[in-house]
Design an enzyme around this catalytic site. Structure first.
Site, mmCIF file in Angstrom:
data_model
loop_
_atom_site.group_PDB
_atom_site.id
_atom_site.type_symbol
_atom_site.label_atom_id
_atom_site.label_comp_id
_atom_site.label_asym_id
_atom_site.label_seq_id
_atom_site.Cartn_x
_atom_site.Cartn_y
_atom_site.Cartn_z
ATOM 1 C CB SER A 163 -20.750 15.882 -11.032
ATOM 2 O OG SER A 163 -21.451 15.246 -12.081
ATOM 3 C CE1 TYR A 176 -17.785 11.325 -10.621
ATOM 4 C CE2 TYR A 176 -19.989 11.953 -11.318
ATOM 5 C CZ TYR A 176 -18.626 12.177 -11.300
ATOM 6 O OH TYR A 176 -18.106 13.269 -11.970
#
Length: 281
Positions: A163, A176
């Site tokens: 990501s 995350y």
């Protein structure tokens, strides 16, 4: 067609390659499975829900459906990972040519708001499961690469879906972002460790993509997509198939000299240092 042209064309397909795609019932994973199957790959689609997997496979063109096998399991657990290993052994005879580690989760909170249970769930699926799957599936990848014969050809490929949150702060939460940074670095390390086995390892780092995970985040913060797109040079979110195309490129022989890389598929976000990448929570 000349021999050279035929050889060149074969580098841009996945005919008879055995591929595992996790998180495959929707979003980037489903798009990746569709593209891979359309290029001739045999694909095991992995997700928690057997109903979701059945619907996902039914959504594919008929000729692609015949190349797809569902595998319902929870990859955040040892038992779930064992189910996948067993399925790959049964379906592919223990020979793999590609693994796409796409399954992931998030609860978008600051570090002071994140609960212990949320933190554990994020780390278990986004980081620990990928680490363990790489360990468990490596022997099958090594066999798949060796089975292709050419000693100069890196005949197997792992693509870890990271990501933009693993490249810089994006407001997606510390847990995350930390896990996505970890698998980006894992990809570099394994690229070096596994070169001797002719296995390539890379990471794709998407920015905001129109997936169910993004939809869930927008329910809590409806303005976040507008803010993210305003900070993106291309001024829009990605479509799942745009990320899938990058993933599938890294599975093909067309990318045969690419390993240990983190490919940002982010509409220019990582280049946009003037405006800054941070998405406000």
């Amino acid at each position: 067609m000349s021999a050279a042209a035929a050889s060149s064309g074969s580098r841009w397909n996945l005919t008879n390659r055995n591929i595992v795609v996790t998180g495959a019932s929707k979003g980037i994973g489903l798009a990746t499975s569709q593209v891979a199957a359309s290029l001739g790959a045999n694909v095991i689609l992995v997700a928690r829900s057997s109903d979701d997997l059945a619907a996902a496979i039914a959504s594919l063109p008929p000729d692609s459906q015949s190349r797809c096998t569902p595998c319902a399991c929870d990859l955040s657990t040892d038992d779930g990972r064992a189910v996948l290993v067993s399925q790959a052994q049964a379906t592919f005879g223990g020979i793999l040519h590609g693994v796409v580690n796409n399954a992931g989760t998030n609860v978008r909170k600051t570090i002071l708001e994140q609960t212990d249970d949320e933190y554990s769930a994020i780390v278990s699926l986004n980081q620990h499961a990928i680490y363990r799957l790489c360990q468990l599936l490596q022997p099958m990848l090594a066999r798949g690469s060796a089975a292709r014969g050419n000693p100069e050809l890196f005949g197997a490929s792992v693509v870890n879906v990271g990501s933009a949150a693993g490249v810089g702060s994006t407001g997606s939460g510390a847990a995350y972002g930390m896990t996505k940074a970890a698998i980006a670095h894992l990809s570099k390390i394994l690229a070096c460790e596994w070169a001797q086995h002719r296995i390539r390892v890379n990471c794709v780092a998407p920015w905001v993509t129109l997936t169910p995970l993004l939809e869930a985040a927008l329910e809590k913060n409806p303005n976040s997509l507008e803010k993210a797109e305003a900070r993106t040079p291309m001024r829009r979110a990605a479509k799942p198939e745009e990320i899938a195309d990058a993933v599938v490129f890294l599975l093909m022989d067309a990318s045969s000299y690419v390993t240990g890389q983190v490919l940002s598929v982010d509409g220019g976000l990582s280049a946009n240092h003037v405006a800054g990448p941070t998405v406000e929570p």
